[in-house]
Design an enzyme around this catalytic site. Sequence first.
Site, mmCIF file in Angstrom:
data_model
loop_
_atom_site.group_PDB
_atom_site.id
_atom_site.type_symbol
_atom_site.label_atom_id
_atom_site.label_comp_id
_atom_site.label_asym_id
_atom_site.label_seq_id
_atom_site.Cartn_x
_atom_site.Cartn_y
_atom_site.Cartn_z
ATOM 1 N N ALA A 22 57.259 79.811 94.721
ATOM 2 C CA ALA A 22 55.903 80.302 94.952
ATOM 3 C C ALA A 22 54.885 79.708 93.980
ATOM 4 C CB ALA A 22 55.882 81.825 94.856
ATOM 5 N N THR A 26 50.452 78.419 93.845
ATOM 6 C CA THR A 26 49.452 79.285 93.215
ATOM 7 C C THR A 26 48.142 78.542 92.955
ATOM 8 O OG1 THR A 26 50.427 78.813 91.042
ATOM 9 C CG2 THR A 26 51.109 80.850 92.136
ATOM 10 N N ASP A 106 54.372 78.596 103.493
ATOM 11 C CA ASP A 106 52.968 78.316 103.794
ATOM 12 C C ASP A 106 52.705 76.987 104.499
ATOM 13 O OD1 ASP A 106 53.056 76.353 101.618
ATOM 14 O OD2 ASP A 106 52.797 78.040 100.251
ATOM 15 N N HIS A 121 63.134 79.466 103.525
ATOM 16 C CA HIS A 121 62.731 80.796 103.976
ATOM 17 C C HIS A 121 61.859 80.759 105.216
ATOM 18 C CE1 HIS A 121 63.493 82.253 99.582
ATOM 19 N NE2 HIS A 121 64.594 82.199 100.302
ATOM 20 N N CYS A 154 56.329 87.414 128.645
ATOM 21 C CA CYS A 154 57.250 88.517 128.982
ATOM 22 C C CYS A 154 56.877 89.834 128.317
ATOM 23 C CB CYS A 154 58.684 88.136 128.619
ATOM 24 S SG CYS A 154 59.035 88.173 126.842
ATOM 25 N N SER A 193 61.137 81.140 89.427
ATOM 26 C CA SER A 193 61.839 81.833 88.343
ATOM 27 C C SER A 193 63.346 81.643 88.431
ATOM 28 C CB SER A 193 61.513 83.333 88.389
ATOM 29 O OG SER A 193 61.945 83.897 89.623
ATOM 30 N N ASN A 215 57.842 75.181 84.836
ATOM 31 C CA ASN A 215 57.608 76.595 85.145
ATOM 32 C C ASN A 215 56.924 77.258 83.951
ATOM 33 O OD1 ASN A 215 58.088 78.516 87.350
ATOM 34 N ND2 ASN A 215 59.213 79.691 85.817
#
Length: 241
Positions: A22, A26, A106, A121, A154, A193, A215
């Site tokens: 993520a 940012t 995204d 994901h 449908c 993380s 990070n």
Amino acid sequence: MSYEEVKRIVSASRNIVFFGGAGTSTESGIPDFRSEAGLYQTKTKQTYPPEVMLSRSFFTEHTEQFYEFYRSKMIYKDAKPNAAHVALAQLERDGRLKAVITQNIDGLHQLAGSGSVLELHGSVHRNRCMSCAKFFALEHIVASEDAIPVCDECGGTVKPEVVLYEEMLDEAVLEQAIAAISEADVLIVGGTSLTVNPAAGLVGLYRGDNLILINKSSTPYDSQARFVIRDSIGKVLNSLC
């Protein structure tokens, strides 16, 4: 710190893999999950925590509430790629980057021009009717006047092709990610993380000695990395091009 040695390693490789979370987005205005300003710290009018509302059982049992949260907190249709996305796309065009493995939903890597993107994901841009499997783009979810988006053929419920809590990762995507990381010369990990499995555990499959971690907070893999960089991911990746 000076990025000269990192840049030298990146420049010499033709088999780089980027694994991101993520924090990669940012700088595009999309909040992460676990930082002080992250989604899990944000107060909402909902009575359930985000982790619950993003579960398959919640989607099934409280579909309208799921969509209320999903539309307001998980979709950023006006977000644009930042310097990190652009730099990764350039590394791919230069023949150095073989794959982007992302936990994000995204679609900003593709918007920046990356072609080899493995979305662990899923993506907000892919949605399907649960009854007839008809595909719908993001606009159908955003523009729908119904609290719960439905299929225009449908009438079935449309579900985002994102991996919710309690759901399994796509096996084909996972296998491709495993192969890419296992075969990489250089693994760059950024904006994550590394605490959410099974995705985070993929980093442990890297066999090389050029693990680069970018990070702002510590990760379980810091001690195994050749370089640990606490700086803007856009700034760092841009400096490596």
